[in-house]
Design a protein around this motif. Structure first.
Motif, PDB file in Angstrom:
ATOM      1  N   THR A   1      -7.324   5.359 -65.170  1.00  0.00           N
ATOM      2  CA  THR A   1      -8.120   6.576 -65.122  1.00  0.00           C
ATOM      3  C   THR A   1      -9.573   6.300 -65.423  1.00  0.00           C
ATOM      4  O   THR A   1      -9.889   5.558 -66.313  1.00  0.00           O
ATOM      5  CB  THR A   1      -7.582   7.597 -66.146  1.00  0.00           C
ATOM      6  N   VAL A   2     -10.472   6.920 -64.627  1.00  0.00           N
ATOM      7  CA  VAL A   2     -11.913   6.690 -64.792  1.00  0.00           C
ATOM      8  C   VAL A   2     -12.565   7.907 -65.436  1.00  0.00           C
ATOM      9  O   VAL A   2     -13.630   8.304 -65.066  1.00  0.00           O
ATOM     10  CB  VAL A   2     -12.560   6.402 -63.433  1.00  0.00           C
ATOM     11  N   GLY A   3     -11.967   8.530 -66.356  1.00  0.00           N
ATOM     12  CA  GLY A   3     -12.663   9.629 -66.978  1.00  0.00           C
ATOM     13  C   GLY A   3     -12.214  10.994 -66.518  1.00  0.00           C
ATOM     14  O   GLY A   3     -11.406  11.184 -65.635  1.00  0.00           O
ATOM     15  N   GLN A   4     -12.872  11.546 -67.213  1.00  0.00           N
ATOM     16  CA  GLN A   4     -12.430  12.819 -66.950  1.00  0.00           C
ATOM     17  C   GLN A   4     -13.473  13.582 -66.062  1.00  0.00           C
ATOM     18  O   GLN A   4     -14.084  13.064 -65.289  1.00  0.00           O
ATOM     19  CB  GLN A   4     -12.324  13.532 -68.322  1.00  0.00           C
TER      20      GLN A   4
ATOM     21  N   ALA B   1      -9.160  11.721 -63.546  1.00  0.00           N
ATOM     22  CA  ALA B   1      -8.806  12.945 -64.255  1.00  0.00           C
ATOM     23  C   ALA B   1     -10.069  13.540 -64.846  1.00  0.00           C
ATOM     24  O   ALA B   1     -10.844  12.824 -65.485  1.00  0.00           O
ATOM     25  CB  ALA B   1      -7.796  12.668 -65.368  1.00  0.00           C
ATOM     26  N   PRO B   2     -10.304  14.813 -64.659  1.00  0.00           N
ATOM     27  CA  PRO B   2     -11.503  15.442 -65.217  1.00  0.00           C
ATOM     28  C   PRO B   2     -11.333  15.726 -66.705  1.00  0.00           C
ATOM     29  O   PRO B   2     -10.342  15.328 -67.329  1.00  0.00           O
ATOM     30  CB  PRO B   2     -11.622  16.733 -64.407  1.00  0.00           C
ATOM     31  N   ASP B   3     -12.282  16.419 -67.287  1.00  0.00           N
ATOM     32  CA  ASP B   3     -12.206  16.844 -68.672  1.00  0.00           C
ATOM     33  C   ASP B   3     -10.954  17.697 -68.882  1.00  0.00           C
ATOM     34  O   ASP B   3     -10.590  18.517 -68.042  1.00  0.00           O
ATOM     35  CB  ASP B   3     -13.460  17.650 -69.018  1.00  0.00           C
TER      36      ASP B   3
ATOM     37  N   ARG C   1     -22.431  13.979 -67.754  1.00  0.00           N
ATOM     38  CA  ARG C   1     -21.230  13.160 -67.888  1.00  0.00           C
ATOM     39  C   ARG C   1     -20.737  12.701 -66.525  1.00  0.00           C
ATOM     40  O   ARG C   1     -20.323  11.549 -66.363  1.00  0.00           O
ATOM     41  CB  ARG C   1     -20.146  13.961 -68.604  1.00  0.00           C
ATOM     42  N   LEU C   2     -20.786  13.601 -65.537  1.00  0.00           N
ATOM     43  CA  LEU C   2     -20.331  13.228 -64.195  1.00  0.00           C
ATOM     44  C   LEU C   2     -21.164  12.079 -63.638  1.00  0.00           C
ATOM     45  O   LEU C   2     -20.633  11.135 -63.033  1.00  0.00           O
ATOM     46  CB  LEU C   2     -20.392  14.442 -63.272  1.00  0.00           C
TER      47      LEU C   2
END
Length: 507
Positions: free
Chosen positions: A2-5, A375-377, A386-387
């Motif tokens: 996963t690369v973040g949310q 996956a997002p926040d 953040r994006l």
């Protein structure tokens, strides 16, 4: 990895037609005097604490002492974390301390009911007062919801304009005409009662990618806005590309958009397009209340055969060149609607090679997909800074693609992917009601089709989109797969589509 949310008999008949939601529209930018976002000024409260009806809450004299303040988009829990009602769930064990987070660690909360003692077992009210701008005077006025999770009652000025039977599914968008006398140029009040998704709703699933918030991301998780149009309305513009040869020195472009006649009589108009210097127009005639897709093709208009085009490429293959399309729709009373979108001149194809491996080509060139899951926040909060940072991680990891499964992403994600040449593999999730096809009712199938239509119209014009997957770990049954494919074809989805992300076949 996963690369973040979203009085009289004649009046009642008109009201039913006016408040019926139209098909969802692809997001296109409108002139500032024709659109207003309803972002600030919302109040929020649990229905367990508010013993009033929607008719009462949606009137100007209703008072909201003790209500929470919030902006939209915001899920219920995101709003309660923002005003410090609950602690930051990303710190320590705070998530487990928020009431309602009682599911067993490691369980898929989307497949479980919300506990009866959870504060999110009740519905929640979003309330906002607003004024319709003077520039909307004499126009058709629309109330747009880009995403509501999961079901909702929508009230405006004491009248219910939609019920949970009509507003159902996290990935649908809605348009309601609220022209006078439903809404007026004075103070209007909008009240939206949202209900969390159940284990048999088409909702948002975190599965094993992230812990699930106890409200299951209920609420107005995408934007709400007002827009004004004349009697002819424009929706879902798109630019499609086909290269006539491997040299990429000539591109055939097709421009299309949906045009609605909002009047109870026949109407004529002119749709004008401008692709940064290529200006074309087309006369149209529509029956009363008719919607039609209007197309400009290179066979009709030689100017749409572009010589030496500035081609959009994924990162590491070339420049992700973006261009602008402006559309102006006029009727007998003058300019009726206008919009613009960005597009890229590019063509994507897919095939199986001699060994049965899936091969993708971008602009005729083979590409090796180097991607990761996204996956997002957890609370679906939108943070442009953040994006941007997360897209820098994509670059630093030397990736060229992102896989979306589960929570879909805001428009800003696709815009950034377009700008940076990051390919997107999108599709439905596994491991919840989205994949429990044997339990689907005819109503479920209709909600699933409407959800597919909303998401495809939202993303189809973005050049970053590589492929759509109708299933994830499993392939849908043949009847559902065929319905999905028919919808994709009807919407002119320009890219490949796959039965599933796995090798399992249609049943």
């Amino acid at each position: 990895m996963t690369v973040g949310q979203q009085h009289t008999c004649a009046f009642l008949c008109w009201l039913a037609m006016a408040l019926a939601p139209l098909a969802p529209n692809a997001r296109a930018t409108l002139p500032q005097d024709k659109e207003r976002t309803l972002e600030d000024g919302w109040m929020l409260q649990s229905s367990c604490k508010v013993k009033a009806t929607g008719a009462q809450i949606s009137l100007p004299d209703f008072h909201t002492p003790g209500w929470h303040t919030t902006k939209v988009p915001a899920t219920v829990l995101a709003a309660l974390v923002a005003d410090k009602t609950y602690p930051d769930p990303y710190f320590g064990t705070n998530l487990r301390l928020i009431p309602g987070t009682s599911y067993r660690i490691g369980k898929n909360f989307s497949e479980l009911p919300i506990p009866p003692d959870s504060p999110f077992h009740c519905s929640w009210w979003y309330r906002r007062e607003f004024l319709i701008p003077d520039s909307f005077r004499g126009q058709h006025v629309w109330l747009d919801f880009d995403g509501i999770n999961n079901r909702a009652n929508i009230w405006l000025d004491g009248r219910r304009i939609a019920s949970p039977n009509e507003v159902a599914g996290a990935y649908r968008s809605y348009q309601f005409e609220i022209s006078p006398p439903v809404a007026h140029l004075g103070r209007n009040v909008l009240a939206v009662e949202v209900f969390a998704q159940s284990d048999r709703d088409f909702g948002i699933n975190w599965n094993d990618w992230n812990p699930a918030p106890p409200d299951k991301d209920m609420g107005l998780w995408r934007g709400v806005s007002l827009r004004a149009t004349g009697p002819l309305k424009l929706d879902s513009p798109q630019v499609l590309t086909h290269f006539s040869g491997e040299a990429l020195d000539e591109a055939d472009l097709t421009v299309e958009a949906d045009v609605h006649n909002l009047e109870a009589h026949r109407a004529t108009g002119v749709l004008e397009i401008d692709l940064e210097g290529v200006k074309l127009s087309q006369s149209i005639t529509l029956r009363a209340r008719q919607t039609r897709t209007v197309r400009f093709t290179p066979d009709q208009y030689r100017n749409l055969r572009i010589r030496q085009p500035d081609v959009w490429w994924p990162r590491q293959m070339g420049n992700p060149a973006l261009r602008r399309l402006t559309l102006r729709l006029s009727g007998s009373q003058g300019l009726s609607d206008v919009a613009w979108i960005r597009y890229g001149i590019r063509e994507i194809a897919s095939e199986l090679d001699a060994e049965g491996h899936r091969l993708f080509r971008v602009n005729g060139r083979r590409i090796l997909i180097r991607g990761a899951g996204w996956a997002p926040d957890m609370l679906l909060r939108e943070d442009p800074g953040r994006l941007q940072s997360e897209f820098r991680y994509i670059r630093d990891l030397n990736l060229n693609a992102i896989r979306l499964e589960g929570p879909m992403v805001p428009d800003a994600f696709y815009d950034l992917a377009d700008e940076q040449g990051v390919l997107v593999l999108a599709g439905w999730t596994c491991c919840d009601y989205w994949m429990d096809w044997k339990k689907w009712t005819p109503t479920d199938l209709a909600i699933a089709r409407a959800s597919l239509r909303s998401e495809i119209l939202r993303m189809r014009n973005h050049p970053s989109l590589l492929v759509w997957m109708n299933g994830s770990d499993e392939a849908p049954p043949r009847a559902i797969e065929q319905a999905d494919v028919a919808e994709l074809q009807a919407l002119d989805w320009p890219n490949p589509y796959l039965t599933s992300a796995s090798e399992k076949q249609v049943l």
